[in-house]
Design an enzyme around this catalytic site. Sequence first.
Site, PDB file in Angstrom:
ATOM      1  N   LYS A 152       0.864  -1.184   0.000  1.00  0.00           N
ATOM      2  CA  LYS A 152       0.000   0.000   0.000  1.00  0.00           C
ATOM      3  C   LYS A 152       0.900   1.234   0.000  1.00  0.00           C
ATOM      4  O   LYS A 152       1.922   1.261   0.679  1.00  0.00           O
ATOM      5  CB  LYS A 152      -0.900  -0.031   1.247  1.00  0.00           C
ATOM      6  N   SER A 194      -9.767   2.197   2.980  1.00  0.00           N
ATOM      7  CA  SER A 194      -8.879   2.934   2.122  1.00  0.00           C
ATOM      8  C   SER A 194      -7.894   2.059   1.345  1.00  0.00           C
ATOM      9  O   SER A 194      -7.306   2.530   0.378  1.00  0.00           O
ATOM     10  CB  SER A 194      -8.084   3.941   2.962  1.00  0.00           C
ATOM     11  N   SER A 229     -10.117  -0.274   7.138  1.00  0.00           N
ATOM     12  CA  SER A 229      -9.552  -0.169   5.788  1.00  0.00           C
ATOM     13  C   SER A 229      -8.856  -1.402   5.227  1.00  0.00           C
ATOM     14  O   SER A 229      -8.471  -1.408   4.064  1.00  0.00           O
ATOM     15  CB  SER A 229      -8.577   0.999   5.729  1.00  0.00           C
TER      16      SER A 229
HETATM   17  N1  GLN Z   1     -13.289   4.466   6.465  1.00  0.00           N
HETATM   18  C1  GLN Z   1     -12.664   4.903   7.666  1.00  0.00           C
HETATM   19  C2  GLN Z   1     -12.248   6.336   7.534  1.00  0.00           C
HETATM   20  O1  GLN Z   1     -12.573   6.922   6.577  1.00  0.00           O
HETATM   21  C3  GLN Z   1     -11.499   4.033   8.001  1.00  0.00           C
HETATM   22  C4  GLN Z   1     -10.311   4.309   7.205  1.00  0.00           C
HETATM   23  C5  GLN Z   1      -9.149   3.449   7.580  1.00  0.00           C
HETATM   24  O2  GLN Z   1      -9.304   2.408   8.204  1.00  0.00           O
HETATM   25  N2  GLN Z   1      -7.962   3.909   7.218  1.00  0.00           N
HETATM   26  O3  GLN Z   1     -11.607   6.901   8.367  1.00  0.00           O
END
Ligand code: GLN
Length: 483
Positions: A76, A151, A175
């Site tokens: 990532k 994400s 995410s």
């Molecule tokens: N969807 C969540 C957010 O927008 C989690 C994102 C994540 O786990 N990095 O913060």
Amino acid sequence: MHKKTVAELSAGLKAKEFSSEELTQVFLQRIADLDKELNTYITVTEEQAIYQAKKADKKIAENTAGTLTGIPLAQKDIFCTQGVKTTCGSKMLENFVAPYDATTVTQFNNAGMVLLGKTNMDEFAMGSSNESSYFGAVSNPWDLATVPGGSSGGSAAAVAACLAPVATGTDTGGSIRQPAAFCGITGLKPTYGRVSRYGMIAFASSLDQGGIMARSAEDCAMLLNTMAGFDEKDSTSAKIATENYSQSLHSKVEGLKIGLPQEYFAEGLDAQVGQCIEAAIKEYEKMGAKIIELSLENTSLAVPTYYIVAPAECSSNLSRFDGVRYGYRCQDPKDLTDLYLRSRGEGFGDEVKRRILIGTYALSAGYYDAYYLKAQKLRQLISNDFTQAFKQVDVLIGPTTPDVAFKKGEKSDPVSMYLSDIYTIAVNLAGLPAISIPVGRIKNKPVGLQLIGNYFNEAKLLNIAHQYQTITDWHRGIPEKFQ
Ligand code: GLN
């Protein structure tokens, strides 16, 4: 070759059925041919990959290879890689080349793995759909009109479409698990502190955790064996002994106590998703597990609590991007204030700005007690629910997401996007490990089952997930276009 799991590829390399260079070429070619439609990679590290593959082949020939030597992987684009761009999905870091490797990168390099490239993600890991990336949205390989989740959407879609056999992800509020669910793969979020955060660009430091996105729990275990452990460069990493996660995969599920939180099956859960989850639970019952209904009373507080804690921490973490030290700098600033304002104003996207504003507000004098302090108290209550639950059961089970992958552009108001993380966020607030595995498909869209474990009990989670994967084939599914 591209459809094989890491375990199968490792065996193939060992038996010299193919070389790491051949294997790497297959993936690089697939990326070149197929990624235009998906947009899963921000950077492809072709030259480095071939170099690492050749090195791995030498080790294999000399019989000094480990189980992961020669296996390609995608990182990532939040993990710093020396000499290779690390963008975090942002214009702010569009041209940033880190002067050092994240611990996770070092670990996989040392294990002889081959870096294929850096995967697309929501900007600074803020999002649930991968639509907030400066480098464009990612498509879900099961239905190109839908999102892959976020994400870590690039990593999830890359693994699902066989553009990488395995990838890393990070999970601050879901995410790893949510995109794994949307793309029909297996995603492991380890306990907070189990895996080093050194060199992983910070979003919300008390919640962020790196982990693995793979085809199977067995593959997650193989990578966790390398990734887990104390790192003196990360003051929050845990000095707790690791296990051989591959060895414990084969224990029987018989007698296992699985908790079913009633709040995870309440209003808001799509009926068909619910049916897939129930069918999976039946499989566990057939294997001899005992299902125990229980309650995690404060579940409904998880999203509002998270959306104070995470923005608060992000506003502090992202203050380092000021146009002075590194990252984007605006053209011809008039003075220092103008430099700050325009560099940040032009370098960050809307979602990141929204979070910085919320976080700065929540931390400001006069509001701190009402918001941040209150959120910390609620966070404790949410954790306590889990502590109580684990007195009765070994693991918790439920859906990873309330619904399957949604259409791009569908969740245009931020709150509806935030609510889609309802089942994943509490786990981060408590710091627990959890895994998402594919357990069905609705109109060709994958459904994810979430298993939540007690602290540092990744071995049990992987074991339970693996047992399901020995009797079912959902994890073997590959979207038709990418066969
Ligand atoms: N969807 C969540 C957010 O927008 C989690 C994102 C994540 O786990 N990095 O913060």
